[in-house]
Enzyme design. Structure first.
Site, PDB file in Angstrom:
ATOM      1  N   ASP A  30       0.835  -1.194   0.000  1.00 47.45           N
ATOM      2  CA  ASP A  30       0.000   0.000   0.000  1.00 47.45           C
ATOM      3  C   ASP A  30       0.873   1.248   0.000  1.00 47.45           C
ATOM      4  OD1 ASP A  30      -2.669   1.242   2.117  1.00 47.45           O
ATOM      5  OD2 ASP A  30      -2.514   1.081  -0.051  1.00 47.45           O
ATOM      6  N   ASP A  74      -9.413  -1.006   3.638  1.00 42.96           N
ATOM      7  CA  ASP A  74      -8.880  -0.681   4.955  1.00 42.96           C
ATOM      8  C   ASP A  74      -9.734  -1.289   6.046  1.00 42.96           C
ATOM      9  OD1 ASP A  74      -8.338   2.552   3.574  1.00 42.96           O
ATOM     10  OD2 ASP A  74      -6.899   0.919   3.789  1.00 42.96           O
TER      11      ASP A  74
END
Lengths: 427, 254
Positions: A265, A346
């Site tokens: 990420d 997330d």
């Protein structure tokens, strides 16, 4: 005034695009500039206390990976950024907490999601039933490499599709994915809950329940719906996805994957040639909203416009189905209250971390410690967002804190607190 | 080991803290963040002290029970000291953050007064401390079992809940008093808070002689409550105003 946004779901292999923390405005703003009397957003720039990354054009709202934060305030509310900042943090704390609570409650009560019966995802083909620790570690690293490569390939595929404007393909894919989530996974979940509590249920009733749940979910997510219902569905989908991961990822692989995906990420969002960053930039160049992604929107978005009071809500972008209401109450400058958006990836990974902490060992202290660590990581990420005002990944800080706290609480704090509780010493 | 025990102990241990949260903290986002950050600081202090304890136990003979118990006591004393150190560190962090916030905001003064932050930080420490002490016990109380089979006390759950409540409230009061002492540069306050904390821990060493541990701890809690009240600006005048339901001529202080 019910702003809604189309989002859609995707399968496990496309969760990568959801790992993003986004704060930006709705896409429909540019199209409201139909009235030449209305001030253009660019005129509002001097009044903004912080400069948006793209001052000339309204940035797209739904961004899979990038984080763009543009707090906008009325002139007389200049101390509000702090309160808005804290408010946005809480607006994200609540859904993240809810998702984690759902996952932990399910893990603790429904034993199905903690049973390992040897079935694994095809993305993690190496088994962890090995003879030596070294072999097990090697297998989990290999599993991680395969999983991350799948994610990278999927992301690049997505970016390529987006670049060549294959919107229909992407829409279709996302609709199929959300269909599977809303119908199949929730049916499985319901079945397991009934089994756990030994409730007898007939198929017609279940069919009715699942049908209603699924159809309303599809409508809310892909079309229009009340904001809170939409938020609830997104939380439910994230929880279901997290539960699937917790069940089917082998023990050590899950932890290594969590670590690896936060590194990915970080790289994908911050590196100049990262796929997610390219996605953001392409969307910004085209000045259009990215096709609906899994993004959780925390706030009602309203516009206050100095305008013709007869102006009313109209759907501006048929694809996204987003619309907003102009209210003529406040004839002051054009301002917007933007919510903060968090990618569903997330939610999923935070819940996977806390769920695994709850699944292994049954120690509540570890779960609580991971929960607090993730919330603090989210807080710090939002703080960094407010400082740097550019694309930021939401996973690294929270997952790092979560992992550190999981392993240290499980191995260090747990025996300490157990001993203290046994003797009834209170520190 | 019934639902009654579970709910009773849960409400005893967490009821006041929960209601304080609902009524005073939940509405203000900034306070919620400070609460969670306070919980985080307490957690970090616990982590470091359990690391020290863990190393000590691994380095010594695990079969020697008295040695292990003494190591546990040593580890706990170290943990108490570290908790106060982290409370001070959190005070410094909050002061810095407050100054920064006051500088960028347009209204007069910072958004949160030091007293509010002291209360919220203390409550954060208290909630986390209580949760870590009690949650596993509560979860065990839902399952099957018999309390006090091997000669242990029958009152394990209720006394745990009472001690947890006392600790939570004490942490809140210590937070208020500590921050006020730091604000006024009265460093002896820090030493007194540390000593009282150590005294409370030592009293808990008397368990399962509950008369010797719980009653004094509650007495200390009441004394700390009075000290915190006066330290945060309360006075007998305020109390009389409260009881007679009169507003003072000047603005009523909260």
């Amino acid at each position: 005034n019910i702003p809604s946004m189309s989002t859609s779901d995707s399968e496990e292999d496309s969760y990568n695009e959801r790992t993003a923390l986004v704060a930006s405005e709705i896409p429909s703003v540019p199209s409201y500039q139909q009235d030449p009397d209305q001030p253009q957003p660019a005129d509002m720039e001097p009044r903004r206390r912080t400069v948006a990354p793209e001052p000339a054009a309204e940035p797209p709202s739904l961004d899979r990976s990038a984080v763009e934060r543009e707090p906008v305030d009325l002139e007389e509310e200049e101390e509000l950024p702090l309160k808005y900042g804290a408010k946005h943090v809480i607006m994200l704390f609540v859904p993240v907490t809810l998702c984690m609570v759902v996952v932990v409650a399910t893990i603790k009560s429904v034993s199905f999601y903690t049973e390992k019966n040897g079935q694994q995802l095809i993305y993690t083909p190496f088994t962890e039933d090995t003879d030596t620790v070294g072999e097990r570690l090697l297998n989990s690293v290999l599993n991680t490499i395969i999983m991350i490569s799948v994610i990278v390939v999927m992301t690049i595929f997505l970016v390529v599709l987006y670049k060549y404007r294959c919107y229909k393909f992407i829409h279709g894919w996302l609709i199929l994915s959300s269909l599977m989530m809303l119908f199949w996974f929730s049916f499985m979940y319901l079945g397991e809950v009934f089994k756990t509590y030994n409730l007898a249920m007939d198929y017609p009733t279940v069919a009715m329940i699942i049908w209603n749940f699924g159809v309303v979910g599809m409508i809310c997510i892909h079309w229009k719906g009340p904001l809170q219902l939409q938020q609830a569905y997104l939380i439910a989908i994230s929880a279901l996805m997290a539960l699937v991961f917790i069940k089917y990822l082998p023990e050590w692989s899950a932890w290594v994957i969590l670590g690896a995906i936060s590194v990915y990420d970080l790289v994908a969002v911050l590196c100049p040639k990262g796929p997610l960053r390219m996605l953001v930039e392409t969307a910004q160049e085209r000045n259009e909203p990215i096709f609906p992604a899994l993004i959780y929107s925390s706030a009602m978005i309203w516009m206050v416009g100095m305008a013709n009071p007869a102006r009313h809500a109209e759907p501006t972008n048929q694809d996204t189905g987003t619309f907003c209401l102009i209210s003529a109450y406040n004839p002051l400058a054009l301002t917007m209250l933007r919510g903060v958006k968090l990618g569903l990836g997330d939610f999923i990974f935070y819940s996977v971390l806390v769920g695994k902490a709850a699944a292994t060992g049954g120690d509540w202290n570890t779960t609580l410690a991971c929960f607090v660590a993730i919330l603090i990581g989210l807080c710090l990420t939002l703080l960094l967002l407010a400082i740097f005002k550019k694309a930021l990944p939401a996973l690294p800080i929270s997952i790092t804190f979560g992992l550190v706290f999981y392993f240290s609480t499980d191995n260090l704090v747990r025996p300490f607190m157990d001993n203290l509780a046994a003797h009834q010493f209170y520190i | 080991m019934t639902a009654a025990v579970f709910f009773g102990c849960a409400f005893i241990a967490f009821g006041p803290a929960f209601s304080l949260f609902i009524f005073t903290i939940a509405k203000d986002p900034l306070r919620v963040i400070i609460l969670i950050a306070g919980a985080f600081f307490w957690l970090v202090s616990l982590l470091l002290s359990s690391l020290v304890w863990f190393i000590a136990t691994k380095a010594t003979n695990a079969q020697d029970l008295t040695l292990q118990k003494n190591l546990l006591i040593f580890g706990s004393i170290f943990s108490v000291i570290l908790q106060e150190v982290f409370r001070f560190a959190y005070y410094r962090l909050l002061r810095k953050a407050n100054e920064g916030l006051a500088a960028i905001s347009e209204e007069d003064g910072p958004p949160l007064s030091v007293r509010e932050m002291a209360y919220v930080a203390g409550l954060g420490f208290g909630i986390m401390s209580g949760a870590f002490s009690m949650i596993n016990t509560l979860s065990d109380s839902l399952g099957p079992g018999t309390v006090g089979m091997f000669g242990d006390s029958q009152y394990y759950f209720i006394t745990s809940a009472l001690m947890t409540l006392a600790l939570t409230m004490l942490h809140t009061f210590w937070g208020v008093v500590f921050f006020e002492g730091c604000e006024r540069k009265r460093w002896w306050v820090i030493a007194v808070v540390l000593c009282v904390h150590l005294m409370v821990f030592s009293l808990s060493l008397l368990n399962p002689f509950y008369v010797g541990s719980i009653l004094p701890v509650y007495a200390i809690m009441l004394l700390m409550a009075v000290w915190a009240f006066f330290s945060s600006g309360g006075s007998l005048h305020n109390i009389t105003l409260l009881w007679t339901c009169r507003k003072s001529n000047t603005e009523t202080s909260s």
